[in-house]
Design an enzyme around this catalytic site. Sequence first.
Site, PDB file in Angstrom:
ATOM      1  N   HIS A  18      11.759  20.664   8.724  1.00 19.34           N
ATOM      2  CA  HIS A  18      11.219  20.154   7.461  1.00 19.34           C
ATOM      3  C   HIS A  18       9.704  20.009   7.568  1.00 19.34           C
ATOM      4  CE1 HIS A  18      11.777  17.974   3.622  1.00 19.34           C
ATOM      5  NE2 HIS A  18      10.783  17.195   4.026  1.00 19.34           N
ATOM      6  N   HIS A  23       8.683  21.383   1.944  1.00 20.73           N
ATOM      7  CA  HIS A  23       8.730  20.383   0.868  1.00 20.73           C
ATOM      8  C   HIS A  23       7.322  20.244   0.287  1.00 20.73           C
ATOM      9  CE1 HIS A  23       9.396  15.787  -0.062  1.00 20.73           C
ATOM     10  NE2 HIS A  23       9.200  16.497  -1.152  1.00 20.73           N
ATOM     11  N   MET A  80      14.758  12.205  -2.906  1.00 19.91           N
ATOM     12  CA  MET A  80      13.813  11.358  -2.158  1.00 19.91           C
ATOM     13  C   MET A  80      14.357   9.935  -2.104  1.00 19.91           C
ATOM     14  SD  MET A  80      11.528  13.376  -1.108  1.00 19.91           S
ATOM     15  CE  MET A  80      10.679  12.053  -0.225  1.00 19.91           C
ATOM     16  N   MET A 122       4.680  18.708  -1.973  1.00 18.87           N
ATOM     17  CA  MET A 122       4.298  17.535  -2.760  1.00 18.87           C
ATOM     18  C   MET A 122       2.902  17.812  -3.291  1.00 18.87           C
ATOM     19  SD  MET A 122       5.914  14.787  -0.090  1.00 18.87           S
ATOM     20  CE  MET A 122       6.035  16.065   1.173  1.00 18.87           C
ATOM     21  N   ASP A 179      15.869  12.669   1.937  1.00 18.16           N
ATOM     22  CA  ASP A 179      14.600  12.604   2.672  1.00 18.16           C
ATOM     23  C   ASP A 179      13.954  11.240   2.508  1.00 18.16           C
ATOM     24  OD1 ASP A 179      12.170  13.190   3.912  1.00 18.16           O
ATOM     25  OD2 ASP A 179      11.487  14.566   2.344  1.00 18.16           O
ATOM     26  N   GLY A 215       4.877  10.590   0.378  1.00 19.03           N
ATOM     27  CA  GLY A 215       3.477  10.433   0.766  1.00 19.03           C
ATOM     28  C   GLY A 215       3.322  10.060   2.228  1.00 19.03           C
ATOM     29  N   PHE A 216       4.314   9.390   2.766  1.00 19.48           N
ATOM     30  CA  PHE A 216       4.188   8.888   4.136  1.00 19.48           C
ATOM     31  C   PHE A 216       5.534   8.899   4.845  1.00 19.48           C
ATOM     32  CE2 PHE A 216       1.105   6.958   1.333  1.00 19.48           C
ATOM     33  CZ  PHE A 216      -0.087   7.246   1.985  1.00 19.48           C
ATOM     34  N   GLY A 217       5.480   9.141   6.151  1.00 21.01           N
ATOM     35  CA  GLY A 217       6.660   8.961   6.983  1.00 21.01           C
ATOM     36  C   GLY A 217       6.832   7.498   7.331  1.00 21.01           C
ATOM     37  N   GLY A 218       7.958   7.176   7.908  1.00 21.71           N
ATOM     38  CA  GLY A 218       8.181   5.836   8.446  1.00 21.71           C
ATOM     39  C   GLY A 218       8.426   4.745   7.434  1.00 21.71           C
ATOM     40  N   SER A 266      11.614  16.257  10.296  1.00 23.46           N
ATOM     41  CA  SER A 266      10.322  16.344   9.606  1.00 23.46           C
ATOM     42  C   SER A 266       9.198  16.263  10.632  1.00 23.46           C
ATOM     43  CB  SER A 266      10.167  15.194   8.611  1.00 23.46           C
ATOM     44  OG  SER A 266       8.801  15.108   8.220  1.00 23.46           O
ATOM     45  N   ASP A 321       6.306  18.944   5.491  1.00 27.75           N
ATOM     46  CA  ASP A 321       5.812  18.187   4.341  1.00 27.75           C
ATOM     47  C   ASP A 321       4.395  18.605   3.992  1.00 27.75           C
ATOM     48  OD1 ASP A 321       8.000  16.349   3.721  1.00 27.75           O
ATOM     49  OD2 ASP A 321       7.656  15.572   5.745  1.00 27.75           O
ATOM     50  N   MET A 341       1.316  18.043   1.487  1.00 27.20           N
ATOM     51  CA  MET A 341       0.780  17.035   0.554  1.00 27.20           C
ATOM     52  C   MET A 341      -0.645  17.393   0.163  1.00 27.20           C
ATOM     53  SD  MET A 341       2.178  13.538   2.312  1.00 27.20           S
ATOM     54  CE  MET A 341       3.821  13.461   3.042  1.00 27.20           C
TER      55      MET A 341
HETATM   56  C1  DX5 Z   1       7.759  11.645   2.808  1.00 28.43           C
HETATM   57  C2  DX5 Z   1       8.206  12.944   3.412  1.00 28.43           C
HETATM   58  C3  DX5 Z   1       9.312  12.796   4.388  1.00 28.43           C
HETATM   59  C4  DX5 Z   1       8.932  12.000   5.624  1.00 28.43           C
HETATM   60  C5  DX5 Z   1      10.188  11.477   6.264  1.00 28.43           C
HETATM   61  O1  DX5 Z   1       6.845  11.913   1.818  1.00 28.43           O
HETATM   62  O2  DX5 Z   1       8.689  13.810   2.395  1.00 28.43           O
HETATM   63  O3  DX5 Z   1       9.833  14.063   4.766  1.00 28.43           O
HETATM   64  O4  DX5 Z   1       8.234  12.775   6.560  1.00 28.43           O
HETATM   65  O5  DX5 Z   1       9.832  10.632   7.308  1.00 28.43           O
HETATM   66  P1  DX5 Z   1      10.792   9.451   7.800  1.00 28.43           P
HETATM   67  O6  DX5 Z   1      12.090  10.101   8.232  1.00 28.43           O
HETATM   68  O7  DX5 Z   1      10.035   8.835   8.914  1.00 28.43           O
HETATM   69  O8  DX5 Z   1      11.005   8.537   6.629  1.00 28.43           O
HETATM   70 ZN    ZN Z   2       9.791  15.652   3.017  1.00 26.51          ZN
END
Ligand code: DX5
Ligand code: ZN
Length: 220
Positions: A34, A67, A138, A69, A176, A143-146, A9, A36, A38
Amino acid sequence: SSSVLISPSILAADFVRLADEIAAVEQAGADLLHIDVMDGHFVPNLTIGPPVIESIKKVTKLPLDVHLMITNADTFIPEFVAAGANYITVHVEACPHLHRTIQSIKERGVKAGVTLNPATPVSVLQEILADVDLVLVMSVNPGFGGQKFIPSVLKKIVAIREMLDRLQSRALLEVDGGVKPDNAAQIIAAGATVLVAGSAIFASRDYAGTIAALRTAGQP
Ligand code: DX5
Ligand code: ZN
């Protein structure tokens, strides 16, 4: 299994050096990329849209795993197709006319995916599963990574695996959110065939090593 695909991602990449980051994961053995998208409505964050995807398309051979969102996917599908998406995945929670949305993606020659938030039951897939090329589970609230992997999602992966097998569907089963080398074995064992990983890959020093660790997790 050796057939597991890895989809980094780019949300966790260094956006200033995006072309280099994409080349690095491509070189490191990524299978998909991937992306994202948003909208600040369906999820409380804003990221990127079709112009950036169009630019990414020019610098990579990796299939683009987009993806969405966003609340109004139907309006934007033609633009994401034109930008070079290979897979377009939409949220069941955001698509009141899901069958129409999936057909709209497929009739443009792009693979169609559906995705479920952690609190959405797998039963919503019943009437659409035979029509899709990919199911995205999911394992964090989008909404957020990490964020941290939500373990109760494992039983949803198992249930969807059973539904797909019963249909003899060859759809990809992608997971994901919070996917790391230390939980990948469980996720693969539950039946996933594609792992998305953002921070696990881009925050690591050795992209190839991390991708290999994700892909071979649980193998003897
Ligand atoms: C979250 C995204 C994910 C995210 C994954 O809304 O859809 O794709 O970037 O990031 P990690 O692997 O850091 O959880
Ligand atoms: Zn994603």
